[in-house]
Motif scaffolding. Sequence first.
Motif, PDB file in Angstrom:
ATOM      1  N   ILE A 657      56.095  50.253  34.614  1.00  0.00           N
ATOM      2  CA  ILE A 657      55.909  51.483  33.819  1.00  0.00           C
ATOM      3  C   ILE A 657      54.557  51.430  33.111  1.00  0.00           C
ATOM      4  CG2 ILE A 657      56.741  52.809  31.838  1.00  0.00           C
ATOM      5  CD1 ILE A 657      59.590  51.810  32.563  1.00  0.00           C
ATOM      6  N   ALA A 658      54.278  50.317  32.444  1.00  0.00           N
ATOM      7  CA  ALA A 658      53.037  50.191  31.679  1.00  0.00           C
ATOM      8  C   ALA A 658      51.815  50.210  32.594  1.00  0.00           C
ATOM      9  CB  ALA A 658      53.064  48.904  30.856  1.00  0.00           C
ATOM     10  N   GLU A 659      51.912  49.515  33.720  1.00  0.00           N
ATOM     11  CA  GLU A 659      50.747  49.380  34.590  1.00  0.00           C
ATOM     12  C   GLU A 659      50.468  50.664  35.375  1.00  0.00           C
ATOM     13  OE1 GLU A 659      51.630  45.897  36.837  1.00  0.00           O
ATOM     14  OE2 GLU A 659      51.327  44.543  35.121  1.00  0.00           O
ATOM     15  N   VAL A 660      51.499  51.361  35.814  1.00  0.00           N
ATOM     16  CA  VAL A 660      51.299  52.634  36.506  1.00  0.00           C
ATOM     17  C   VAL A 660      50.676  53.651  35.551  1.00  0.00           C
ATOM     18  CG1 VAL A 660      52.486  54.617  37.556  1.00  0.00           C
ATOM     19  CG2 VAL A 660      53.067  52.281  38.256  1.00  0.00           C
ATOM     20  N   ASP A 661      51.152  53.673  34.329  1.00  0.00           N
ATOM     21  CA  ASP A 661      50.578  54.553  33.304  1.00  0.00           C
ATOM     22  C   ASP A 661      49.088  54.257  33.141  1.00  0.00           C
ATOM     23  OD1 ASP A 661      50.399  56.381  31.159  1.00  0.00           O
ATOM     24  OD2 ASP A 661      50.756  54.784  29.705  1.00  0.00           O
ATOM     25  N   HIS A 662      48.750  53.001  32.969  1.00  0.00           N
ATOM     26  CA  HIS A 662      47.355  52.600  32.780  1.00  0.00           C
ATOM     27  C   HIS A 662      46.502  52.939  34.005  1.00  0.00           C
ATOM     28  CE1 HIS A 662      43.994  49.730  33.216  1.00  0.00           C
ATOM     29  NE2 HIS A 662      43.881  49.829  31.904  1.00  0.00           N
ATOM     30  N   ASP A 663      47.003  52.623  35.181  1.00  0.00           N
ATOM     31  CA  ASP A 663      46.225  52.829  36.396  1.00  0.00           C
ATOM     32  C   ASP A 663      45.950  54.310  36.653  1.00  0.00           C
ATOM     33  OD1 ASP A 663      46.242  50.129  36.686  1.00  0.00           O
ATOM     34  OD2 ASP A 663      47.610  50.073  38.401  1.00  0.00           O
ATOM     35  N   CYS A 664      46.923  55.160  36.409  1.00  0.00           N
ATOM     36  CA  CYS A 664      46.714  56.601  36.593  1.00  0.00           C
ATOM     37  C   CYS A 664      45.616  57.117  35.672  1.00  0.00           C
ATOM     38  CB  CYS A 664      48.007  57.377  36.350  1.00  0.00           C
ATOM     39  SG  CYS A 664      49.250  57.182  37.645  1.00  0.00           S
ATOM     40  N   GLU A 665      45.616  56.670  34.438  1.00  0.00           N
ATOM     41  CA  GLU A 665      44.631  57.146  33.467  1.00  0.00           C
ATOM     42  C   GLU A 665      43.235  56.617  33.770  1.00  0.00           C
ATOM     43  OE1 GLU A 665      45.384  59.487  31.394  1.00  0.00           O
ATOM     44  OE2 GLU A 665      47.477  59.393  32.024  1.00  0.00           O
ATOM     45  N   HIS A 666      43.147  55.546  34.563  1.00  0.00           N
ATOM     46  CA  HIS A 666      41.849  54.949  34.883  1.00  0.00           C
ATOM     47  C   HIS A 666      41.491  55.131  36.363  1.00  0.00           C
ATOM     48  CE1 HIS A 666      42.823  53.046  31.026  1.00  0.00           C
ATOM     49  NE2 HIS A 666      41.521  52.901  30.889  1.00  0.00           N
ATOM     50  N   VAL A 667      42.059  56.142  36.993  1.00  0.00           N
ATOM     51  CA  VAL A 667      41.722  56.561  38.351  1.00  0.00           C
ATOM     52  C   VAL A 667      41.984  55.443  39.369  1.00  0.00           C
ATOM     53  CG1 VAL A 667      40.075  58.026  39.585  1.00  0.00           C
ATOM     54  CG2 VAL A 667      39.784  57.705  37.167  1.00  0.00           C
ATOM     55  N   LYS A 668      42.948  54.588  39.075  1.00  0.00           N
ATOM     56  CA  LYS A 668      43.304  53.499  39.991  1.00  0.00           C
ATOM     57  C   LYS A 668      44.652  53.822  40.652  1.00  0.00           C
ATOM     58  CE  LYS A 668      39.616  51.299  38.821  1.00  0.00           C
ATOM     59  NZ  LYS A 668      38.460  51.319  39.749  1.00  0.00           N
ATOM     60  N   PHE A 669      44.663  54.940  41.354  1.00  0.00           N
ATOM     61  CA  PHE A 669      45.915  55.433  41.922  1.00  0.00           C
ATOM     62  C   PHE A 669      46.438  54.511  43.023  1.00  0.00           C
ATOM     63  CE2 PHE A 669      43.451  59.177  40.514  1.00  0.00           C
ATOM     64  CZ  PHE A 669      44.282  59.594  39.495  1.00  0.00           C
TER      65      PHE A 669
END
Length: 802
Positions: A657-669
């Motif tokens: 949950i935490a990492e998907v949230d972070h990755d989406c916000e930093h264009v790391k889809f």
Amino acid sequence: MMDYQASAIEKKWQQRWEKDRAFQAIDFSEKPKYYALVEFPYPSGAGMHVGHIRAYASLEVIARKRRMEGFNVLFPIGFDAFGLPTENFAMKENIHPRIVTDQNIQHFTTQLKAIGFSFDYDRAVDTTDPSYYRWTQWIFLKLYEQGLAYRNKTYVNYCPSCQVVLANEESQGGECDRCGSPIVQKEKDVWFLKITAYAQKLLDGLKDLETLPRIALEQENWIGRSEGALVRFPLAGVEDTLEVFTTRSDTLFGATFMVIAPEHPLLERHAKHITNGAAIEAYQAQARLKTEFERTQLVKDKTGVRLEGLHAINPLTQQPMPIFIADYVMMGYGTGAIMAVPGHDSRDYAFAKTYDCPIVEVIAGGDLSVEAYTDTEEGTLINSGFLNGLDVKTAIRTMNDHLERHDLGHTMVNFKMKDWAFNRQRYWGEPIPIVHLSDGRMAPLDEASLPLELPYLEDFKPSAEGASPLAKAEDWLRLTHQGQEATRETDTMPQWAGSSWYFLRYTDPHNEHVFADYDKLQYWLPVDWYNGGMEHVTRHVIYSRFWHRFLYDQGHVPYPEPYKKRTAQGLILGPDGDKMSKSKGNVVNPMEIVEHYGADTLRVYILFIGDYEQPTPWSDAGVKGARRFLDKVWRLKELISPSPDDPEFTRLLHQTIAEVDHDCEHVKFNTAIAKLMTLTNAAYKQNRISLEAYETLLKLLNPFAPHVCEELYEALGHEASLVHAPYPKADASKMQAQTVTVVLSVNGKVRAKLEVEADLDEATLLEKALAEPRLQPFLEGKVIVKRIVVPQKLINFVVKDA
């Protein structure tokens, strides 16, 4: 459980979303607003390509995520439909561009919906709709009123194939952006927008734009700010001076000749003093055949002609300086004249050798008998009078002071950016709302008469001479204005016009009284996140920032900058690693992927393919892998269990949950999707998944693959859609490991390992360690001298014989 039938599921949810108006943005909602913007497409007859999908997919994920996070999301779409491609296609197929445009927009819209993009289609705009370009024309009139739109005769970049004038930005490399044909220089009356008046404001505004360093740098380089001095060189025998901008006034003592552009007005002004006029005119004619790129960028010998009968005087040395015309000097840059310092510039050195001009060393360190000494940033001045012995930086300041004290020049800031050529001699564009009066003056149309609609022409082909097709529309062309006979301006605006303000119209797309209500602009602006292509960073983004800043200065918009954040997607290359093109046969049709695998598969793969901001090749095997992942998520429903998940799975769930949230916000889809795949595999490994964990997985995956997630979520008994379901939040306490492995060693040698609770206190940990049977043989008959405890990792007992 039935198999995953993507086609039926996707149609079902697309219809439901449309029926429920699920993606409607609400003006003045009490929810926090979020404005996500993608560059609106040019609607080609070929429909969408995979590049469109990739460009929109990033903010599609963010828009869906933001709705789940409780935001009132504006995620609009429209169509940038004026321009050369439509007109060229219409001429080729003998169909009117209005018909072509309407068909293409309908085709594009159908495809966008088939992929499940969550745009608010009620706010769609079309730049060719008179109700839209009425306000494009209105903004032009406001620019005209402020002196920022003007007409001038100049040499322009002209594409003989498209028969159209191009801005520098549209003819980089000496080729037409649209057709690839070589550009020629042609003298024409041209409309310009004075974007140079906003150069500093555009530069300053970059400080507030969150973006990649390379995006900011490209804009900075395009604007091209440089600090220097404007120096006046007297002309011998006449009451006139030749002005030159230089960033290196410290080298003035080494300036031995001047070079001016072939178009420089000095040539006409002093034609009677120039004795070799025929040679000058011949060179000017030759220069007009070359593009700006050929004149300034190509590596070649620099040609020129010396002006006979006219020379300049170096204001520092009082020495005569020959003046040359040379095509590598452009009127649009600086003053159209340069002072040549051959001792410290390789191009000037070669020119001086060719034309036997003096070469003077003014910065110590080189060997001018061999080549120019150009490593001069930190040098010491020589042969320079009052500058001798000074370092370069001090010498520049000293010289600038000298120039101002003796009225020889002054400090100034110069910009490389040129004014924006703003007209086209083509039919399919916004008419320019200006009329030409019989007395020779120009006059703007009254605002009340807008829109000035484009007349319907059967023959809309441009003339070989470059005249606009609108000149053929006799009934439209002629009118009476201000009591005089008049003709309308027949040039049209460039395609960039409609795209320079479309993001404003989205906030209030149906307003008939203003381009957008000020209160709505204040609610929705600025754009929170804007994504588009790298190729538009120095054109569209700068142009739109210019229009927006102008409207802000005039009090029509509430904020000086339109965008908070700008990102750019990398290209999708063909399976062969080359850029996709029809001629190479490596183009991938996204709709074929939708047909065979489903829209969700395409959506997942397009973001999983690689780093979003970098180019990446297409892989058919990767598409199949994305579909297999969705199949696994679908079948995972059969493993839902009332039994709790393993502690390690629960920890992984909250980490995900935490990492998907972070990755989406930093264009790391791509890494976000990879982590969802890992979580899915972990569920299969434990051979079960709790209902709560499965619903969390669906919510995390929903922005990427909404159709299948909606179907599975509904199958779990939910009546409400996932569109506004709460986005999962990680529980930090559950992200920690529940148990840890502690290494037990005696005198540094590992003797056992102990699985214990992660939060065990030290006293209890030691008690458990001492009771560990595997450790007893190594402690019997020993005295424990020391206990070394590293929490959650190891215990080392230092012992000696009893």
